[in-house]
Design a protein around this motif. Structure first.
Motif, PDB file in Angstrom:
ATOM      1  N   ASP A 203       0.911  -1.106   0.013  1.00 16.19           N
ATOM      2  CA  ASP A 203       0.009   0.036  -0.071  1.00 16.19           C
ATOM      3  C   ASP A 203       0.691   1.449   0.087  1.00 16.19           C
ATOM      4  N   ALA A 204       0.517   2.264  -0.897  1.00 13.89           N
ATOM      5  CA  ALA A 204       1.549   3.273  -1.030  1.00 13.89           C
ATOM      6  C   ALA A 204       1.430   4.244   0.110  1.00 13.89           C
ATOM      7  N   THR A 205       0.416   4.243   0.722  1.00 15.57           N
ATOM      8  CA  THR A 205       0.298   5.223   2.141  1.00 15.57           C
ATOM      9  C   THR A 205       1.126   4.667   3.288  1.00 15.57           C
ATOM     10  N   THR A 206       0.572   3.262   3.582  1.00 13.28           N
ATOM     11  CA  THR A 206       0.778   2.682   4.855  1.00 13.28           C
ATOM     12  C   THR A 206       2.015   1.742   4.796  1.00 13.28           C
ATOM     13  N   ARG A 207       2.392   1.300   3.523  1.00 13.31           N
ATOM     14  CA  ARG A 207       3.317   0.397   3.229  1.00 13.31           C
ATOM     15  C   ARG A 207       2.948  -1.018   3.713  1.00 13.31           C
ATOM     16  N   GLU A 208       1.773  -1.019   3.945  1.00 16.66           N
ATOM     17  CA  GLU A 208       1.104  -2.457   4.244  1.00 16.66           C
ATOM     18  C   GLU A 208       1.421  -3.553   3.166  1.00 16.66           C
ATOM     19  N   LYS A 209       1.939  -4.733   3.570  1.00 17.89           N
ATOM     20  CA  LYS A 209       2.214  -5.718   2.365  1.00 17.89           C
ATOM     21  C   LYS A 209       0.823  -6.255   2.036  1.00 17.89           C
ATOM     22  N   LEU A 210       0.819  -6.296   0.716  1.00 14.66           N
ATOM     23  CA  LEU A 210      -0.490  -6.936   0.153  1.00 14.66           C
ATOM     24  C   LEU A 210      -0.240  -8.156  -0.956  1.00 14.66           C
ATOM     25  N   ASP A 211       0.757  -9.046  -0.392  1.00 12.83           N
ATOM     26  CA  ASP A 211       1.393 -10.150  -1.272  1.00 12.83           C
ATOM     27  C   ASP A 211       1.648 -11.301  -0.498  1.00 12.83           C
ATOM     28  N   LYS A 212       2.406 -12.007  -1.085  1.00 14.92           N
ATOM     29  CA  LYS A 212       2.490 -13.461  -0.632  1.00 14.92           C
ATOM     30  C   LYS A 212       3.638 -13.172   0.702  1.00 14.92           C
ATOM     31  N   ASP A 213       4.114 -11.949   0.862  1.00 12.94           N
ATOM     32  CA  ASP A 213       4.932 -12.097   2.168  1.00 12.94           C
ATOM     33  C   ASP A 213       4.288 -12.075   3.254  1.00 12.94           C
ATOM     34  N   ARG A 214       2.770 -12.064   3.243  1.00 13.63           N
ATOM     35  CA  ARG A 214       1.947 -12.329   4.515  1.00 13.63           C
ATOM     36  C   ARG A 214       2.018 -13.689   4.849  1.00 13.63           C
ATOM     37  N   PHE A 215       2.101 -14.514   3.761  1.00 12.95           N
ATOM     38  CA  PHE A 215       2.311 -15.947   4.105  1.00 12.95           C
ATOM     39  C   PHE A 215       3.622 -16.278   4.354  1.00 12.95           C
ATOM     40  N   ARG A 216       4.535 -16.098   3.681  1.00 13.53           N
ATOM     41  CA  ARG A 216       6.114 -16.195   3.921  1.00 13.53           C
ATOM     42  C   ARG A 216       6.377 -15.821   5.421  1.00 13.53           C
ATOM     43  N   ARG A 217       5.922 -14.551   5.849  1.00 14.68           N
ATOM     44  CA  ARG A 217       6.276 -14.150   7.260  1.00 14.68           C
ATOM     45  C   ARG A 217       5.229 -14.231   8.221  1.00 14.68           C
ATOM     46  N   LEU A 219       2.416 -13.350   8.606  1.00 12.50           N
ATOM     47  CA  LEU A 219       1.522 -12.288   9.076  1.00 12.50           C
ATOM     48  C   LEU A 219       0.234 -12.133   9.060  1.00 12.50           C
ATOM     49  N   GLY A 220      -0.528 -13.307   8.759  1.00 14.57           N
ATOM     50  CA  GLY A 220      -1.812 -13.340   8.853  1.00 14.57           C
ATOM     51  C   GLY A 220      -2.737 -12.569   7.566  1.00 14.57           C
ATOM     52  N   GLY A 221      -3.908 -12.701   7.417  1.00 13.87           N
ATOM     53  CA  GLY A 221      -4.800 -11.903   6.479  1.00 13.87           C
ATOM     54  C   GLY A 221      -4.213 -12.069   5.053  1.00 13.87           C
ATOM     55  N   ALA A 225      -5.816  -9.705   1.833  1.00 17.32           N
ATOM     56  CA  ALA A 225      -4.653  -8.865   1.022  1.00 17.32           C
ATOM     57  C   ALA A 225      -4.885  -9.283  -0.395  1.00 17.32           C
ATOM     58  N   TYR A 226      -4.846 -10.240  -0.734  1.00 16.58           N
ATOM     59  CA  TYR A 226      -5.113 -10.666  -2.209  1.00 16.58           C
ATOM     60  C   TYR A 226      -6.633 -10.134  -2.782  1.00 16.58           C
ATOM     61  N   GLU A 227      -7.569 -10.240  -1.955  1.00 15.41           N
ATOM     62  CA  GLU A 227      -8.948  -9.624  -2.416  1.00 15.41           C
ATOM     63  C   GLU A 227      -8.732  -8.103  -2.367  1.00 15.41           C
ATOM     64  N   GLU A 228      -8.033  -7.303  -1.624  1.00 15.85           N
ATOM     65  CA  GLU A 228      -7.742  -5.934  -1.619  1.00 15.85           C
ATOM     66  C   GLU A 228      -7.308  -5.500  -2.863  1.00 15.85           C
ATOM     67  N   VAL A 229      -6.321  -6.514  -3.429  1.00 11.71           N
ATOM     68  CA  VAL A 229      -5.490  -6.002  -4.552  1.00 11.71           C
ATOM     69  C   VAL A 229      -6.516  -6.238  -5.753  1.00 11.71           C
ATOM     70  N   LEU A 230      -7.160  -7.187  -5.696  1.00  9.16           N
ATOM     71  CA  LEU A 230      -8.265  -7.516  -6.871  1.00  9.16           C
ATOM     72  C   LEU A 230      -9.340  -6.257  -6.848  1.00  9.16           C
ATOM     73  N   HIS A 231      -9.669  -5.907  -5.744  1.00 10.26           N
ATOM     74  CA  HIS A 231     -10.765  -4.860  -5.601  1.00 10.26           C
ATOM     75  C   HIS A 231     -10.053  -3.623  -6.237  1.00 10.26           C
TER      76      HIS A 231
END
Ligand code: C5P
Length: 236
Positions: A203-217, A219-221, A225-231
């Motif tokens: 996310d360009a504002t918060t730098r929240e990760k919206l990708d597979k790093d949530r799984f690798r690390r 982070l949950g959700g 996150a993938y839904e947010e990207v599609l949206h």
């Protein structure tokens, strides 16, 4: 077009033959793997989300004159693609230091690179996909210098198109991995997928990760996150 026998099952996708020898069907799975298959899980809905996101990116690239193996999306999980012979290279383009580049150069994650970096990894589970250079590629014989130039030019063009498109949707394209194949005429064609499994999106504002790093690390959700990207890409 009729779906026929399964040709190949990978970590995240299955490939099926069709009654047309030049066309394959790709089915996106919910399986998630990381660290060369050492970490595994199922993420409900991931296959469907990646199929839709990837289709939207391939359609965007086509609208900008960049062809790929993608023909059309057939269903929630399936895409029709042109048959190509995959070149065993993972082509990574980076705009912001993260992941293995941050480690290799000792740069903190999030530091902007002064220019895009293109890297090649040799696709080999046995060797753990090592980073290789143009000389290695020539010695291995996996691509000619002309094909490698073509791949690099396409990768940088894709980076330009995707970066601008995502920036307008408040997403930073940190880095991503592409694969290319050769079609029946020997043309180098973009293949595989472009999704949160193969890209880093922040996310360009918060730098929240919206990708597979949530799984690798852990982070949950991941699905959210993938839904947010599609949206943000305008899909549902
Ligand atoms: O891990 P690393 O920093 O080298 O990854 C760079 C980019 O390539 C990331 O966006 C990652 O998701 C992607 N990648 C991939 N498949 C791999 C390795 C990396 O999609 N096998």
């Amino acid at each position: 077009m009729e779906k026929r026998d399964m040709l190949y099952e990978g970590k995240a996708k299955k490939v099926f033959k069709t009654d047309d020898p030049d066309l394959y069907v790709i089915e996106y799975k919910d399986d998630a793997t990381a660290f060369n298959g050492q970490k595994r899980d199922q993420i409900a809905g991931k296959g469907e989300l990646n199929n839709k996101i990837s289709a939207l990116f391939f359609e965007l690239l086509r609208s900008k004159g960049l062809e790929s193996h993608y023909v059309k999306r057939l269903s929630d999980r399936e895409q029709l693609v042109r048959r190509v012979t995959i070149i065993p290279l993972e082509v990574v383009v980076r705009n912001i230091a993260a992941g293995s580049l941050a480690k290799r150069l000792g740069w903190e994650e999030g530091r902007e690179l002064p220019r895009p970096v293109v890297e090649f990894y040799y696709k080999s589970d046995e060797l753990g996909d090592p980073l290789i250079n143009e000389s290695h590629i020539a010695v291995l014989g996996v691509a000619t210098p002309e094909q490698l130039d073509d791949i690099t030019t396409q990768a940088l063009k894709i980076n330009e198109i995707l970066t601008a498109y995502l920036r307008a949707r408040n997403i930073l394209l940190v880095d991503f991995k592409l694969e290319f194949g050769l079609d029946a005429e020997g043309r180098v064609l973009l293949a595989d997928e472009i999704s949160p499994d193969t890209c880093r999106f922040w996310d360009a504002t918060t730098r929240e990760k919206l990708d597979k790093d949530r799984f690798r690390r852990d982070l949950g959700g991941v699905e959210e996150a993938y839904e947010e990207v599609l949206h943000r890409l305008g899909g549902q």
